[in-house]
Design a protein around this motif. Structure first.
Motif, mmCIF file in Angstrom:
data_model
loop_
_atom_site.group_PDB
_atom_site.id
_atom_site.type_symbol
_atom_site.label_atom_id
_atom_site.label_comp_id
_atom_site.label_asym_id
_atom_site.label_seq_id
_atom_site.Cartn_x
_atom_site.Cartn_y
_atom_site.Cartn_z
ATOM 1 N N ALA A 11 0.837 -1.265 0.021
ATOM 2 C CA ALA A 11 0.090 0.157 -0.064
ATOM 3 C C ALA A 11 0.832 1.277 0.085
ATOM 4 N N GLN A 12 0.636 1.970 -0.922
ATOM 5 C CA GLN A 12 1.411 3.293 -0.982
ATOM 6 C C GLN A 12 0.771 4.516 -0.392
ATOM 7 N N VAL A 13 1.529 5.201 0.367
ATOM 8 C CA VAL A 13 0.859 6.295 1.188
ATOM 9 C C VAL A 13 1.795 7.566 0.861
ATOM 10 N N LEU A 14 0.943 8.565 0.328
ATOM 11 C CA LEU A 14 1.426 10.003 0.128
ATOM 12 C C LEU A 14 1.512 10.799 1.469
ATOM 13 N N ILE A 15 2.914 11.152 1.661
ATOM 14 C CA ILE A 15 2.985 12.178 2.855
ATOM 15 C C ILE A 15 3.413 13.732 2.218
ATOM 16 N N LEU A 16 2.285 14.432 2.312
ATOM 17 C CA LEU A 16 2.132 15.815 1.865
ATOM 18 C C LEU A 16 2.012 16.795 3.047
ATOM 19 N N GLY A 17 2.442 18.171 2.515
ATOM 20 C CA GLY A 17 2.002 19.260 3.231
ATOM 21 C C GLY A 17 3.305 20.184 2.985
ATOM 22 N N LEU A 18 3.196 21.407 3.605
ATOM 23 C CA LEU A 18 4.028 22.511 2.994
ATOM 24 C C LEU A 18 5.398 22.175 3.537
ATOM 25 N N ASP A 19 6.388 22.948 2.899
ATOM 26 C CA ASP A 19 7.802 22.735 3.484
ATOM 27 C C ASP A 19 7.761 23.282 4.813
ATOM 28 N N LYS A 20 8.746 22.671 5.618
ATOM 29 C CA LYS A 20 8.830 22.891 6.991
ATOM 30 C C LYS A 20 7.722 22.283 7.955
ATOM 31 N N ALA A 21 6.938 21.598 7.364
ATOM 32 C CA ALA A 21 5.870 21.126 8.196
ATOM 33 C C ALA A 21 6.136 19.889 9.097
ATOM 34 N N GLY A 22 7.514 19.381 8.726
ATOM 35 C CA GLY A 22 8.175 18.225 9.738
ATOM 36 C C GLY A 22 7.690 16.715 8.847
ATOM 37 N N LYS A 23 7.597 17.017 7.507
ATOM 38 C CA LYS A 23 7.234 15.714 6.956
ATOM 39 C C LYS A 23 8.367 14.487 7.043
ATOM 40 N N SER A 24 9.575 15.114 6.739
ATOM 41 C CA SER A 24 10.802 13.920 6.657
ATOM 42 C C SER A 24 10.993 13.524 8.031
ATOM 43 N N THR A 25 11.090 14.472 8.877
ATOM 44 C CA THR A 25 11.246 14.213 10.322
ATOM 45 C C THR A 25 10.376 13.122 11.042
ATOM 46 N N LEU A 26 8.977 13.358 10.596
ATOM 47 C CA LEU A 26 7.932 12.332 10.747
ATOM 48 C C LEU A 26 8.265 10.998 10.161
ATOM 49 N N LEU A 27 8.624 10.863 9.063
ATOM 50 C CA LEU A 27 9.139 9.673 8.259
ATOM 51 C C LEU A 27 10.013 9.026 8.996
ATOM 52 N N TYR A 28 11.217 9.746 9.302
ATOM 53 C CA TYR A 28 12.363 9.012 10.071
ATOM 54 C C TYR A 28 12.003 8.415 11.302
#
Length: 201
Positions: A11-28
Motif C-alpha cells: 500500500a503506497q501512502v503519500l505524505i504531503l504538506g507545506l515545506d517545513k511542516a516536519g514531513k521528513s522528520t516524521l517519516l524517519y
C-alpha cells in the motif's frame, strides 16, 4: 505495483504538506524511531514498513514529497497508485494555515485520490502556542471537505514522538489494500452474475 506469487501486498501512502511542516522528520521517526535533523526535501524520500491488517501482512510504502511551492505542482504525479494520504500541518505556524488549507483542498480534488482515506497530522504540538487538532480541523472545515472519505486528525510531535505511533496505527486501519478493492470488485461481479442468472429464469 503488480503482485507476483507470494509477494506481500503493498500500500503506497503519500505524505504531503507545506515545506517545513516536519514531513521528513516524521517519516524517519516512524521508520527508525529516531529524531533526525533534515534539510528541505528536493524531490522525495521513500521508506517501507511492514504492517498487518485483518490478519494480512503487507508493506506500507511511505512517499514523503517535497513541500516547496515549486514541488507542489508535481504532487499529482504521485497520486495514481496511492492507497491513503497523510497531510502534515505545522500547528505552530498559524500564518501559513490558510496556505496549507488551500493545498489540501486542491489535493483532495484529484480524481485519482477520490474516496481515499486522509490522515491529518497536527505536528509540532511540543511548540508553545501550537493550535490544537480541533482548531485545525475547524479551520480546514474537515467535516465538509472529507464528507466522502474516511479521515482522522492526530496531534503529534515528530521531535518528541508524541502521537506518532497512534497515527501509524490509525493509518494501517484506514489504508485501502489491493485485497480490499478486489473484494469490492468481486462482490460487484457476484451481484451482476446473480442478476443475469435471475433474468434468465
Amino acid at each position: 505495483m503488480g503482485l507476483h506469487g507470494s509477494k506481500q501486498p503493498e500500500a503506497q501512502v503519500l505524505i504531503l504538506g507545506l515545506d517545513k511542516a516536519g514531513k521528513s522528520t516524521l517519516l524517519y521517526k516512524l521508520r527508525h524511531d529516531a529524531c533526525v535533523s533534515t534539510v528541505p526535501t528536493i524531490g522525495f524520500n521513500v521508506e517501507m514498513l511492514e504492517a498487518r491488517k485483518k490478519s494480512v501482512n503487507f508493506i506500507l510504502t511511505l512517499w514523503d514529497i517535497g513541500g516547496q511551492a515549486k514541488m507542489r505542482a508535481h504532487w499529482k504525479s504521485f497520486h495514481q497508485d496511492a492507497a491513503a494520504v497523510v497531510f502534515v500541518v505545522d500547528s505552530s505556524e498559524k500564518e501559513r494555515l490558510e496556505e496549507a488549507r488551500k493545498e489540501l483542498e486542491n489535493t483532495l480534488r484529484s480524481e485519482q485520490l477520490r474516496g481515499l482515506p486522509l490522515i491529518i497530522l497536527a505536528n509540532k504540538q511540543d511548540v508553545d502556542g501550537a493550535l490544537t487538532a480541533t482548531e485545525i480541523s475547524d479551520t480546514f472545515n474537515l467535516k465538509k471537505i472529507c464528507s466522502t472519505r474516511d479521515w482522522f486528525i492526530q496531534p503529534c510531535s515528530a521531535k518528541t514522538g508524541f502521537g506518532v505511533q497512534e497515527a501509524l496505527k490509525r493509518l494501517v486501519q484506514l489504508v485501502k489494500l489491493p485485497s480490499d478493492t478486489a473484494t469490492v470488485k468481486d462482490s460487484i461481479k457476484e451481484t451482476v452474475h446473480n442478476l443475469a442468472a435471475s433474468s434468465r429464469r
